[in-house]
Design a protein around this motif. Structure first.
Motif, mmCIF file in Angstrom:
data_model
loop_
_atom_site.group_PDB
_atom_site.id
_atom_site.type_symbol
_atom_site.label_atom_id
_atom_site.label_comp_id
_atom_site.label_asym_id
_atom_site.label_seq_id
_atom_site.Cartn_x
_atom_site.Cartn_y
_atom_site.Cartn_z
ATOM 1 N N ASP A 45 22.502 12.315 -3.576
ATOM 2 C CA ASP A 45 21.551 12.556 -4.668
ATOM 3 C C ASP A 45 20.862 11.280 -5.161
ATOM 4 O O ASP A 45 20.409 11.226 -6.314
ATOM 5 C CB ASP A 45 22.213 13.251 -5.877
ATOM 6 N N CYS A 84 23.409 19.168 -0.554
ATOM 7 C CA CYS A 84 24.398 18.419 0.231
ATOM 8 C C CYS A 84 24.796 19.018 1.579
ATOM 9 O O CYS A 84 24.647 18.383 2.619
ATOM 10 C CB CYS A 84 25.659 18.244 -0.603
ATOM 11 N N ASP A 281 21.194 11.921 0.880
ATOM 12 C CA ASP A 281 21.295 13.276 1.464
ATOM 13 C C ASP A 281 20.272 14.255 0.918
ATOM 14 O O ASP A 281 20.019 15.298 1.508
ATOM 15 C CB ASP A 281 22.712 13.841 1.278
ATOM 16 N N ASN A 282 19.692 13.926 -0.242
ATOM 17 C CA ASN A 282 18.633 14.765 -0.839
ATOM 18 C C ASN A 282 18.116 14.030 -2.068
ATOM 19 O O ASN A 282 18.632 12.969 -2.439
ATOM 20 C CB ASN A 282 19.132 16.181 -1.193
HETATM 21 MG MG MG Z 1 23.454 15.653 -2.413
#
Ligand code: MG
Length: 462
Positions: A45, A84, A281-282
């Motif tokens: 994140d 995730c 991851d994002n």
């Molecule tokens: Mg994430």
């Protein structure tokens, strides 16, 4: 890596006959640069703007800046998921999450599925090439024993099986109480509810030890930090050190971790022969006390750029031109075919994936162009919501990141080069393009749905 010298000898002899000076200067023929080690550092994140070279405000990332300055920084680096689990599935399999059946949101401590053991992961392809494979940190591809990293190609695992907020959490709708956060060493539960202030530090120490243990063999290390996923935690040496509050402190500790890894590589004489990838991851959770996507619109769980465009830095001093910046589209799905190629391997016949070997983008960043004809954006729940082709991005739906009280989401077209913040919907000016991209997205999703492989079900795996 002594044995790798022998691979170079015939090349050196041949070149010596025709070009003695070239042979002496041949940079590729050292034990360090044949078959590189790979370290993939994935944070959780962390926003697009949350490292120094991407515009971080209120904290410093000197080691990440060094990675970028000595290597390559992608401005248009993507994850093919907004959260995730699907993002991690994509990274390890080189595929859109839907292809491997892990496209619907995330796994929870009550979940009974995981990444299918029949899928082919990066470590499973590198192991036969002589690589040692280690995973440290957050897994999130199935917490049941049969889905753990050691069953998916990793020689060793130290970390937790899912997100750090799933720590002793009551899932009311399910009537399920999760246990304290489990910390594993390989498949053995070694601690319940570890103090999260020390997770980054402990993962770093494990990573440094992994490097020390594998000086003589090529290795693949996948280091997936739990941080800066909420709730945030930093150890005493970092808490209170940034102007950006705990979020900045946490990123500064991750940056310290990168520095420790660089130092360990230098000490082991592996710095020139190791390729490091750093990505998130994002996108970030959009809260004042969390991350930032800078000028990009939206954040985690949305298919706006801020949800899926992430920092993407690749460092390999002996091969990548220093201080390179690429605006070409690349993704975490590209790691599998690229790493296999750089390790001297070949992709298995019949393995259907979506990523590409992006070695040309790494080595000739000024000349090479993106291998992507188009990029597809899937929602948190696995629905096709947008497509990017060149500078154009078309949104056909928006399950999150759109205020439904503003009415139905309108089909929206943006030119990302002119308008990276996705503020000017120009769909009405390009009706033919809108129809073509819409159809392309429909066709792609139909094919992907047809070709999708089953997720792994508890007890159903081999
Ligand atoms: Mg994430």
């Amino acid at each position: 890596m002594i044995q790798l010298w022998s691979l170079c000898v015939p090349v050196v002899i041949r070149l010596t006959l025709v070009a003695p000076l070239l042979a002496i200067a041949l940079p590729g023929c050292t034990p360090q640069t044949e078959r590189p080690n790979f370290i993939v550092i994935l944070t959780d994140d962390q926003g697009y703007a949350d490292t120094g070279r991407y515009g971080a405000i209120g904290f410093e990332t000197p080691n990440l800046d060094r990675l970028a300055d000595e290597g390559l920084r992608f401005t248009d680096f993507y994850v093919p998921a907004t959260v995730c689990t699907p993002s991690r599935a994509a990274l390890l399999t080189g595929s859109y999450p839907k292809r491997v059946g892990l496209h619907e949101a995330v796994l929870f401590p009550y979940s009974e599925h995981g990444l299918n053991l029949d899928e082919t992961t990066i470590p499973e392809l590198l192991k036969p090439l002589g690589y040692r494979t280690g995973m440290i940190g957050k897994w999130h591809l199935g917490h049941q024993a049969e889905f753990m990293p050691t069953r998916q190609g990793f020689d060793s695992f130290f970390g937790v099986p899912y997100s750090n907020d799933m720590d002793g959490h009551l899932y009311r709708g399910r009537g399920f109480q999760s246990p304290p956060l489990p910390l594993y060493e390989n498949e053995e539960l070694v601690e319940s509810g570890p103090d999260q202030a020390f997770l980054t530090k402990r993962y770093t120490e494990a990573a440094v030890q992994f490097i020390k243990n594998n000086v003589d063999d090529p290795f693949f290390l996948y280091l997936a930090h739990n941080m800066p996923h909420l709730p945030l935690h930093a150890s005493a040496g970092f808490a209170g050190t940034s102007e950006r509050g705990l979020y900045g402190d946490v990123i500064q500790e991750i940056d310290w971790s990168v520095g420790e890894i660089l130092a360990a590589l230098e000490e082991a004489g592996l710095d020139q022969g190791t390729l490091i990838v750093f990505a998130s991851d994002n996108g970030p959770v959009l809260r004042p006390d969390a991350g930032s996507a800078g000028n990009l619109r939206g954040g985690k769980a949305t298919t706006w750029e801020g949800g899926m465009r992430v920092p993407g830095i690749v460092h390999w001093p002996s091969r990548i031109p220093k201080g390179s910046v690429s605006g070409e589209v690349a993704t975490t799905m590209d790691l599998l075919p690229t790493l296999v190629s750089l390790a001297g391997g070949e992709m298995p016949q019949g393995l259907d994936i979506d990523g590409h070997d992006i070695s040309p983008l790494l080595f000739q960043p000024g000349d090479a162009t993106s291998p992507y004809d188009a990029l597809y954006y899937y929602s948190r729940d696995g629905l096709p919501e947008a497509i990017r082709e060149g500078a154009w991005k078309l949104h056909v739906a928006k399950s999150r990141g759109w205020n439904q009280s503003d009415g139905e989401f309108p089909i929206s077209l943006f030119n990302l080069e002119a308008d990276p913040g996705e503020t000017q919907n120009v769909a009405d000016d390009h009706l033919e393009l809108v129809e073509r991209l819409k159809e392309k997205l429909v066709q792609f999703d139909a094919a992907l749905t047809r070709e999708a492989r089953p997720v792994g079900q508890l007890g159903g795996s081999r």
